[in-house]
Design a protein around this motif. Structure first.
Motif, PDB file in Angstrom:
ATOM      1  N   ALA A   1      25.722   2.173 -64.209  1.00  0.00           N
ATOM      2  CA  ALA A   1      24.854   2.670 -64.814  1.00  0.00           C
ATOM      3  C   ALA A   1      23.282   2.995 -64.111  1.00  0.00           C
ATOM      4  CB  ALA A   1      24.204   1.996 -66.052  1.00  0.00           C
ATOM      5  N   MET A   2      23.211   1.667 -62.916  1.00  0.00           N
ATOM      6  CA  MET A   2      21.828   2.938 -62.121  1.00  0.00           C
ATOM      7  C   MET A   2      22.595   3.536 -61.151  1.00  0.00           C
ATOM      8  SD  MET A   2      19.818  -0.153 -59.810  1.00  0.00           S
ATOM      9  CE  MET A   2      20.344  -0.985 -60.241  1.00  0.00           C
ATOM     10  N   VAL A   3      23.897   3.141 -60.721  1.00  0.00           N
ATOM     11  CA  VAL A   3      23.937   4.033 -59.486  1.00  0.00           C
ATOM     12  C   VAL A   3      24.861   5.700 -60.498  1.00  0.00           C
ATOM     13  CG1 VAL A   3      26.754   4.385 -58.022  1.00  0.00           C
ATOM     14  CG2 VAL A   3      25.072   2.192 -58.577  1.00  0.00           C
ATOM     15  N   HIS A   4      24.815   5.480 -61.320  1.00  0.00           N
ATOM     16  CA  HIS A   4      25.308   6.721 -61.399  1.00  0.00           C
ATOM     17  C   HIS A   4      24.091   7.590 -62.280  1.00  0.00           C
ATOM     18  CE1 HIS A   4      29.415   5.054 -61.426  1.00  0.00           C
ATOM     19  NE2 HIS A   4      30.188   6.439 -61.203  1.00  0.00           N
ATOM     20  N   GLY A   5      23.217   7.120 -62.048  1.00  0.00           N
ATOM     21  CA  GLY A   5      21.883   7.476 -63.394  1.00  0.00           C
ATOM     22  C   GLY A   5      22.128   7.084 -64.503  1.00  0.00           C
ATOM     23  N   ILE A   6      22.437   6.221 -65.224  1.00  0.00           N
ATOM     24  CA  ILE A   6      22.675   6.217 -66.715  1.00  0.00           C
ATOM     25  C   ILE A   6      21.827   5.573 -67.270  1.00  0.00           C
ATOM     26  CG2 ILE A   6      24.524   6.433 -68.461  1.00  0.00           C
ATOM     27  CD1 ILE A   6      26.366   6.734 -66.514  1.00  0.00           C
ATOM     28  N   ASP A   7      21.006   5.417 -68.640  1.00  0.00           N
ATOM     29  CA  ASP A   7      20.495   5.403 -69.602  1.00  0.00           C
ATOM     30  C   ASP A   7      21.262   4.339 -69.670  1.00  0.00           C
ATOM     31  OD1 ASP A   7      18.667   4.433 -71.665  1.00  0.00           O
ATOM     32  OD2 ASP A   7      17.136   4.871 -70.122  1.00  0.00           O
ATOM     33  N   ILE A   8      21.076   2.962 -69.030  1.00  0.00           N
ATOM     34  CA  ILE A   8      21.696   1.305 -69.714  1.00  0.00           C
ATOM     35  C   ILE A   8      21.210   1.381 -70.887  1.00  0.00           C
ATOM     36  CG2 ILE A   8      19.546   0.072 -69.220  1.00  0.00           C
ATOM     37  CD1 ILE A   8      23.280  -0.075 -69.010  1.00  0.00           C
ATOM     38  N   ASP A   9      19.855   1.125 -71.951  1.00  0.00           N
ATOM     39  CA  ASP A   9      20.100   1.929 -73.419  1.00  0.00           C
ATOM     40  C   ASP A   9      20.869   2.912 -74.011  1.00  0.00           C
ATOM     41  OD1 ASP A   9      18.215  -1.192 -72.686  1.00  0.00           O
ATOM     42  OD2 ASP A   9      16.024   0.667 -72.655  1.00  0.00           O
ATOM     43  N   ASP A  10      20.281   3.620 -73.829  1.00  0.00           N
ATOM     44  CA  ASP A  10      21.242   4.467 -74.590  1.00  0.00           C
ATOM     45  C   ASP A  10      23.600   4.033 -74.031  1.00  0.00           C
ATOM     46  OD1 ASP A  10      19.253   5.959 -74.953  1.00  0.00           O
ATOM     47  OD2 ASP A  10      19.604   7.768 -73.302  1.00  0.00           O
ATOM     48  N   LEU A  11      23.143   3.928 -72.644  1.00  0.00           N
ATOM     49  CA  LEU A  11      24.772   3.511 -72.991  1.00  0.00           C
ATOM     50  C   LEU A  11      25.033   2.148 -73.990  1.00  0.00           C
ATOM     51  CD1 LEU A  11      27.576   4.548 -71.147  1.00  0.00           C
ATOM     52  CD2 LEU A  11      26.778   2.550 -69.264  1.00  0.00           C
ATOM     53  N   MET A  12      24.123   1.325 -73.764  1.00  0.00           N
ATOM     54  CA  MET A  12      24.349   0.225 -74.318  1.00  0.00           C
ATOM     55  C   MET A  12      24.436   1.232 -76.343  1.00  0.00           C
ATOM     56  SD  MET A  12      25.114  -2.547 -72.443  1.00  0.00           S
ATOM     57  CE  MET A  12      25.412  -3.353 -74.422  1.00  0.00           C
TER      58      MET A  12
END
Length: 63
Positions: free
Chosen positions: A46-57
């Motif tokens: 998620a960090m590599v792709h610039g994605i918020d991990i909390d939203d993804l979870m």
């Protein structure tokens, strides 16, 4: 079924629940079968792709 955590690799997650694949694809993680998917945690990817991990979870938990 066990809970999916952000520390798990994408490969582990997909083996547990293949229905998570579309969620990850929609988030921009298109290389689900690449070697990194077997080694990186969901949080790292998620960090590599610039994605918020909390939203993804949250999205993964809805599957």
């Amino acid at each position: 079924m066990a809970d999916i955590t952000k520390e798990m690799t994408i490969g582990e997650i997909l083996r547990m629940n293949p229905d998570v694949a579309p969620v990850l694809m929609n988030a921009g993680m298109h290389c689900l079968g690449c070697p990194s998917a077997q080694a990186e945690s969901l949080e790292e990817a998620a960090m590599v792709h610039g994605i918020d991990i909390d939203d993804l979870m949250k999205a993964v938990a809805e599957v």
